[in-house]
Design a protein around this motif. Structure first.
Motif: not given
Length: 144
Positions: A17-21
């Motif tokens: 999720t962090n990579q997408q954010l």
């Protein structure tokens, strides 16, 4: 599944999720007209915060990390990041304000959470810089 295995599984999901954010945050900064080097610096600061600090002891999602800024800049960053300095603390604070503004605009945090984060940074900065100075002083015995 044991607690550690569950923690690792949770962290892996959060990192995804962090990579997408971070990808979306980078695009948001570019839209705001920031220079490529500035964008890279903000994204690097935030990647360290969300993928290292927020996952260090617990699996905390980025959207829930706005309450952890004091612990990060006032203690953990000073102690764990060899590159901690007055400039890097200020840079991280600026990055965190931008990131959580982005999360607010994306609807992942509310207005009060953003206001609390900004107030924590404003109120905490003098204390964090003083703590860093004590930490770097070899004659200081009571750093924290």
């Amino acid at each position: 599944m044991n607690d550690y295995a569950q923690y690792e599984k949770d962290c892996e999901a959060i990192r995804t999720t962090n990579q997408q954010l971070l990808t979306e945050f980078s695009a948001w900064l570019k839209t705001a007209g920031l220079a490529a080097g500035t964008i890279k610096n903000h994204c690097s600061n935030i990647a360290f915060y969300v993928n290292e600090f927020l996952l260090y002891e617990e699996a905390i999602e980025a959207k829930d990390g706005f309450t952890e800024v004091d612990a990060f800049l006032g203690y953990w960053f000073i102690k764990k990041a060899m590159w901690s300095s007055q400039a890097s603390i200020k840079s991280n604070a600026a990055s965190l304000k931008k990131f959580y503004t982005f999360l607010y605009e994306k609807g992942l945090i509310d207005k009060q959470a953003l206001a609390d984060l900004k107030e924590d940074i404003k109120d905490g900065m003098p204390l964090w810089l003083a703590t860093l100075a004590r930490y770097e002083d070899p004659d200081e015995e009571d750093v924290w």
